[in-house]
Design a protein around this motif. Structure first.
Motif, PDB file in Angstrom:
ATOM      1  N   PHE B  35     110.604  63.671  72.420  1.00  0.00           N
ATOM      2  CA  PHE B  35     110.816  64.788  73.405  1.00  0.00           C
ATOM      3  C   PHE B  35     109.557  65.195  74.310  1.00  0.00           C
ATOM      4  CE2 PHE B  35     113.222  65.044  69.443  1.00  0.00           C
ATOM      5  CZ  PHE B  35     114.400  65.216  69.865  1.00  0.00           C
ATOM      6  N   TYR B  36     109.930  65.743  75.353  1.00  0.00           N
ATOM      7  CA  TYR B  36     109.004  65.786  76.427  1.00  0.00           C
ATOM      8  C   TYR B  36     108.717  67.120  76.460  1.00  0.00           C
ATOM      9  CZ  TYR B  36     110.380  61.208  78.366  1.00  0.00           C
ATOM     10  OH  TYR B  36     110.331  59.989  78.356  1.00  0.00           O
ATOM     11  N   GLU B  37     107.286  67.566  76.322  1.00  0.00           N
ATOM     12  CA  GLU B  37     106.870  68.998  76.399  1.00  0.00           C
ATOM     13  C   GLU B  37     107.113  69.584  77.653  1.00  0.00           C
ATOM     14  OE1 GLU B  37     104.955  69.951  73.677  1.00  0.00           O
ATOM     15  OE2 GLU B  37     104.267  72.127  74.167  1.00  0.00           O
ATOM     16  N   ALA B  38     107.595  70.683  77.745  1.00  0.00           N
ATOM     17  CA  ALA B  38     107.765  71.193  79.033  1.00  0.00           C
ATOM     18  C   ALA B  38     106.608  71.650  79.942  1.00  0.00           C
ATOM     19  CB  ALA B  38     108.380  72.785  78.968  1.00  0.00           C
ATOM     20  N   THR B  39     106.544  71.428  81.028  1.00  0.00           N
ATOM     21  CA  THR B  39     105.412  71.510  81.945  1.00  0.00           C
ATOM     22  C   THR B  39     105.311  73.314  82.159  1.00  0.00           C
ATOM     23  OG1 THR B  39     106.412  70.820  83.888  1.00  0.00           O
ATOM     24  CG2 THR B  39     105.342  69.375  82.399  1.00  0.00           C
ATOM     25  N   PRO B  40     104.120  73.323  82.985  1.00  0.00           N
ATOM     26  CA  PRO B  40     103.951  74.786  83.540  1.00  0.00           C
ATOM     27  C   PRO B  40     105.002  74.960  84.617  1.00  0.00           C
ATOM     28  CG  PRO B  40     101.822  73.764  82.891  1.00  0.00           C
ATOM     29  CD  PRO B  40     102.771  72.802  82.792  1.00  0.00           C
ATOM     30  N   GLU B  41     105.144  73.689  85.454  1.00  0.00           N
ATOM     31  CA  GLU B  41     105.995  73.744  86.546  1.00  0.00           C
ATOM     32  C   GLU B  41     107.537  74.060  86.106  1.00  0.00           C
ATOM     33  OE1 GLU B  41     103.520  71.415  86.100  1.00  0.00           O
ATOM     34  OE2 GLU B  41     102.238  72.307  87.463  1.00  0.00           O
ATOM     35  N   GLU B  42     107.880  73.336  85.049  1.00  0.00           N
ATOM     36  CA  GLU B  42     109.332  73.209  84.577  1.00  0.00           C
ATOM     37  C   GLU B  42     109.449  74.745  84.025  1.00  0.00           C
ATOM     38  OE1 GLU B  42     110.297  68.777  83.246  1.00  0.00           O
ATOM     39  OE2 GLU B  42     109.011  69.980  81.931  1.00  0.00           O
ATOM     40  N   ILE B  43     108.495  75.228  83.276  1.00  0.00           N
ATOM     41  CA  ILE B  43     108.706  76.848  82.829  1.00  0.00           C
ATOM     42  C   ILE B  43     108.994  77.647  84.322  1.00  0.00           C
ATOM     43  CG2 ILE B  43     107.454  78.501  81.808  1.00  0.00           C
ATOM     44  CD1 ILE B  43     106.010  76.526  80.201  1.00  0.00           C
ATOM     45  N   GLY B  44     107.910  77.421  85.270  1.00  0.00           N
ATOM     46  CA  GLY B  44     108.208  78.447  86.377  1.00  0.00           C
ATOM     47  C   GLY B  44     109.532  78.158  87.026  1.00  0.00           C
ATOM     48  N   GLN B  45     109.900  76.991  87.084  1.00  0.00           N
ATOM     49  CA  GLN B  45     111.421  76.761  87.650  1.00  0.00           C
ATOM     50  C   GLN B  45     112.394  77.372  86.990  1.00  0.00           C
ATOM     51  OE1 GLN B  45     111.743  72.476  88.086  1.00  0.00           O
ATOM     52  NE2 GLN B  45     113.663  72.537  89.147  1.00  0.00           N
ATOM     53  N   ALA B  46     112.379  77.238  85.524  1.00  0.00           N
ATOM     54  CA  ALA B  46     113.282  77.787  84.624  1.00  0.00           C
ATOM     55  C   ALA B  46     113.480  79.363  84.742  1.00  0.00           C
ATOM     56  CB  ALA B  46     113.095  77.410  83.178  1.00  0.00           C
ATOM     57  N   VAL B  47     112.162  80.083  84.962  1.00  0.00           N
ATOM     58  CA  VAL B  47     112.224  81.487  84.901  1.00  0.00           C
ATOM     59  C   VAL B  47     112.868  81.792  86.415  1.00  0.00           C
ATOM     60  CG1 VAL B  47     110.964  83.554  84.754  1.00  0.00           C
ATOM     61  CG2 VAL B  47     110.280  81.546  83.263  1.00  0.00           C
ATOM     62  N   MET B  48     112.238  80.941  87.498  1.00  0.00           N
ATOM     63  CA  MET B  48     112.850  81.569  88.613  1.00  0.00           C
ATOM     64  C   MET B  48     114.313  81.307  88.674  1.00  0.00           C
ATOM     65  SD  MET B  48     111.639  79.853  92.418  1.00  0.00           S
ATOM     66  CE  MET B  48     109.950  80.893  92.254  1.00  0.00           C
ATOM     67  N   ALA B  49     114.885  80.300  88.208  1.00  0.00           N
ATOM     68  CA  ALA B  49     116.328  79.939  88.205  1.00  0.00           C
ATOM     69  C   ALA B  49     116.908  81.109  87.638  1.00  0.00           C
ATOM     70  CB  ALA B  49     116.529  78.596  87.923  1.00  0.00           C
ATOM     71  N   ALA B  50     116.442  81.703  86.513  1.00  0.00           N
ATOM     72  CA  ALA B  50     116.989  82.494  85.389  1.00  0.00           C
ATOM     73  C   ALA B  50     117.005  83.803  86.486  1.00  0.00           C
ATOM     74  CB  ALA B  50     116.280  82.742  84.449  1.00  0.00           C
ATOM     75  N   SER B  51     115.874  84.335  86.999  1.00  0.00           N
ATOM     76  CA  SER B  51     115.842  85.423  87.884  1.00  0.00           C
ATOM     77  C   SER B  51     116.929  85.427  88.980  1.00  0.00           C
ATOM     78  CB  SER B  51     114.630  85.679  88.616  1.00  0.00           C
ATOM     79  OG  SER B  51     113.575  85.857  87.626  1.00  0.00           O
ATOM     80  N   GLU B  52     116.960  84.354  89.712  1.00  0.00           N
ATOM     81  CA  GLU B  52     117.909  84.124  90.854  1.00  0.00           C
ATOM     82  C   GLU B  52     119.484  84.285  90.375  1.00  0.00           C
ATOM     83  OE1 GLU B  52     115.335  81.352  93.625  1.00  0.00           O
ATOM     84  OE2 GLU B  52     117.490  80.717  93.133  1.00  0.00           O
ATOM     85  N   ALA B  53     119.615  83.588  89.145  1.00  0.00           N
ATOM     86  CA  ALA B  53     121.120  83.590  88.587  1.00  0.00           C
ATOM     87  C   ALA B  53     121.511  84.947  87.914  1.00  0.00           C
ATOM     88  CB  ALA B  53     121.134  82.401  87.307  1.00  0.00           C
ATOM     89  N   PHE B  54     120.438  85.880  87.632  1.00  0.00           N
ATOM     90  CA  PHE B  54     120.625  87.162  87.161  1.00  0.00           C
ATOM     91  C   PHE B  54     121.486  87.928  88.278  1.00  0.00           C
ATOM     92  CE2 PHE B  54     118.935  91.473  86.088  1.00  0.00           C
ATOM     93  CZ  PHE B  54     119.746  91.825  85.156  1.00  0.00           C
TER      94      PHE B  54
END
Lengths: 529, 529
Positions: B35-54
């Motif tokens: 399993f690949y540990e999530a990177t800071p970039e992936e975390i940021g991307q996930a949160v930005m996508a969540a904010s937009e999707a909201f």
């Protein structure tokens, strides 16, 4: 008549040596009454009495609590003249406001009296057993809300009655079944003592345990801090400044057993002014806004402290109208010389910035402590670079933010901190094209107002007076309206309980006749289990 | 088939270099997947996508969210075989448990699907205007609950399905209208990936914005900490240890905008054994209690970790019965060698105390990581002097507290910290004389059980799975049952809104046909305003 003592376990107590006086801002002189700062012993005694009283008061019926709240309302009416007299001497506010606020306080007590008399507020829910279910039987589970325990209420400087001794926090907590210890506000300790006298009479009349209500005087922070840290206290209600509310919340979090602090910490209550509304109804809105900014000398948590509009001819014309309306507003006495000083310093600090210009200034009154309505103006881009411009100035002050276009306007709204309210003034057609603006605003506030000013908080079931941080410490709860009772309770599930030891609200035959959710469906019918 | 990637904005992503494996405790060896540990970039991307999707997901209808949740349930069923296989390899738990927990997970999704399809959960309330009211007109005010925004859910070690990727926290948050980012639990990252695969398929099928769900792998604490501190995150759901939950809560409090953390942090779930019940039904209760302590190798938050009884002949006989029942329970594989080690060290630390004696010990199993049921015994007076004896030992362990009399027993209960549950075993007559015991217990727990064991948390409307600190961070909310949705929402009041921009739930003609409170009265009728 004023004795200045603390009400502790049903008795007036003055064992301390430290005393203080309240201040008459209209006369610019101290009032004559002397108040005794509550001692650590009195605090401990009040909490112990509250904890003991909770053991019986938590089991009191809705009818008993309702009678108690009605009795408080009655006793306040009996003392109306004395209360209004003290209120005016201690606040500088006019008699009309004092009478109005007392009326509101009485109405709030009656609102909660009716709520608990009816009884459905406990949100009783029943899921009946399915003993034959496979693979495992379903047990009988019933849930209702129960009180948290003794609550500390901090009196608010700007609402000596409606958010103080017998105000909304106290009324809702007593209705919920929680004993209340009031940390009386030092600016109006005399008003508080008279209200406590009314509550004491109501307790005696209705046979309420003496620990259910206490009133503690204090001028310094120690009494409040000691109360919030006391292990016997289970929740805190506060209305006031951000610094005060967040300090109490920090204390509550550092406890061995952290407790909830419901602090309403103010807001700048942005008003968004759409161009067609300004064009068609500029004069009307100018009058409304000026009056709202100046209401109660601006000493309201819903005071509109920031006005946001897109530049254009409509805005230019409106600015003139607002200026004219503002200077016609009367200067009014503020609550205390310190509050007056903070107001003056607050808006001067903003006006000293090169980005901020003076838009209107009512003539200063000759009397001391009189606040004069002041309007500032700033470009949106400057506001975006200086968060201090979004901070509350407590008093009759507002800042107009001029946006180059709607994109910049929406950017401002997205950058706002959490607010109690956001208002939008717009004509029907332009509102329909601004659904996105409404959606953005919704994320930032607990109440959205269309074509109205934020001041005037209706006390009713549908009111939500709360908002995202830092407007309040908990956006999920209201401090105004019937919902306020839910701050002082938590749900408990009762599994497989025999009828004989179930609370009345959950008994199968529904002896209280309340609305309950039975197997997922709302009903007042009895349960056949 | 297992690829070990993170699900970010609808895409599988593996940009990091840090990897980890899960562990098979039954085989006592690592599983083969990486399993690949999530990177800071992936975390940021996930949160930005969540904010937009909201921005769009928050406006989705109950019908849309319901279809989405049902689609997740369907896709989980499609992947049942693979999920159960991975579950067993990663947890050491038997296939029956895996299938049962998957069923529960699917039922939870359908429960929330039905809740939002019906729609009344938003608690819509309408107070109509009284324009003629004196002295001031009453405005039209309408209130409903709206979603908070993107939520982070932490997978739980002991519930790889029902409290992890598509578990109760995720289901309730998605139902509420909040995007969810799961911080997958490192012990069962493969199970999490398969469940995330099902959710991804459901999103694509139902046209849900890709930012609404993300699944991030991580073995160390950094991913979780970064998520909780990210300004785009608005709430957190967690089930696990006190140290983990309170650490996350502290991080959430230190943010510029503090956010709620709903952490369920375990409990010792005291059982109070009354003498007549022990005398009349000793054998039955001994079997029930031993099975409850041993259920899932004791790895449940509702595991009965403390048994409280008053000394006498009934208790002496019962101790023998409980000992016999305990040693007959099978030893079971625990979730991980570290959890097994903590269990062993935990009960040994207690048994090393001179005040504590061994009451029963199942024979140790020959297989590695198998937990053997262990019972200790202590005098109440010693427990009162040593708070450590009230701490949870995670695993099949319980401590019997022998009280000299009922006064000492009640003193023990008053000294307990907050609990998820307290159970009382008693015959009908003795329960009727123990109303005070029930009242004391109510202050300490979120669920009270009469004549039943605490394990087995029914998923229904009336369930309350939560309790006073430190059982949870917020005693007012449940993590099981329909009430769990209320963790992810806050009320907003809409004042003087034209129909065209009101949310459907608040429109006068009630287009959703939901139950609303109109001028204080519950009704499904339209409003004539």
């Amino acid at each position: 008549m004023m004795h200045g003592k603390n009400l502790v376990d049903g008795q007036w107590s003055a064992t301390g040596k430290s005393v203080f006086k309240t201040f008459n801002p209209g006369m610019n002189d101290a009032n004559e009454w002397i108040f005794y700062e509550a001692t650590p012993e009195e605090i401990g005694q009040a909490v112990m009495a509250a904890s003991e009283a909770f053991e019986t008061y938590k089991h009191s019926s809705g009818a008993q609590r309702s009678a108690f709240l009605e009795a408080i309302a009655e006793e306040l009416e009996v003392l109306r003249q004395e209360i209004v007299h003290a209120y005016c001497l201690e606040s500088g506010l006019p008699e009309g406001r004092a009478n109005g606020e007392l009326g509101r306080t009485i109405n709030q007590l009656l609102l909660f009296a009716n709520l608990v008399k009816e009884g459905s507020w406990v949100e009783a829910s029943i899921d009946t057993a399915l003993p034959e279910r496979s693979p495992v039987p379903k047990p009988d589970i019933r849930k209702m809300k129960v009180p948290l325990g003794p609550v500390v209420v901090f009196g608010a400087s700007n609402f000596p009655l409606a958010f103080s001794t017998a105000g909304g926090d106290t009324a809702s907590a007593l209705a919920a079944g929680c004993p209340v210890i009031v940390k009386s506000h030092p600016l109006h300790a005399g008003t508080g003592e008279l209200v406590a006298t009314a509550i004491k009479k109501a307790m005696e009349k209705e046979g309420i345990p003496s620990g259910v209500f206490a009133n503690l005087n204090s001028k310094d922070h120690r009494v409040g801090e000691t109360l919030v840290q006391h292990p016997g206290i289970k929740a805190v209600g506060f209305t006031g400044s951000f610094s005060g509310g967040s300090a109490l919340q920090n204390l509550a979090r550092e406890r061995k057993e952290p407790i909830p602090v419901f602090a309403e910490m103010g807001s700048v209550n942005p008003m968004i002014l759409l161009p067609t509304a300004l064009k068609n109804k500029g004069e009307f809105w100018a009058d409304q806004i000026a009056a709202s900014i100046n209401l109660g000398a601006g000493q309201f948590c819903t005071n509109p402290g920031i006005l946001i509009a897109t530049e254009g001819e409509a805005l230019d014309n409106f600015c003139e109208l607002l200026k004219n309306a503002s200077v016609q507003q009367p200067a009014q006495c503020m609550l205390h010389p310190d509050i007056y000083k903070n107001f003056k310093n607050g808006f001067r600090r903003l006006l000293d910035k090169t980005s901020v210009s003076l838009a209107a200034e009512q003539e200063s009154a000759s009397q001391p402590n009189y606040g004069n309505l002041t309007l500032a103006s700033v470009q949106a881009k400057d506001l975006l670079e200086d968060e201090e411009l979004m901070e509350e100035v407590f008093g009759p002050f507002s800042i107009l933010v001029r946006c180059k276009n709607n994109t910049e306007r929406d950017e401002i709204i997205k950058r706002l901190k959490g607010q109690l309210t956001i208002s939008i003034l717009g004509e029907a057609d332009e509102l329909d094209t601004e659904k996105n603006l409404v959606a953005i605003a919704r994320e930032k506030a607990g109440r959205l107002v269309i074509n109205g000013v934020p001041t005037g908080v209706e006390v009713c079931t549908s009111m939500h007076h709360g908002g995202p941080w830092p407007a309040t410490t908990d956006s999920r709860f209201t401090s105004v309206g019937t919902g306020a009772i839910h701050r002082w309770v938590r749900p408990v599930a009762f599994q497989n309980f025999p009828e004989s030891i179930l609370p009345d609200a959950l008994k199968s035959n529904n002896p209280l006749g309340i609305l309950r959710t039975v197997n997922g469906t709302p009903t007042k019918d009895p349960v056949h289990s």
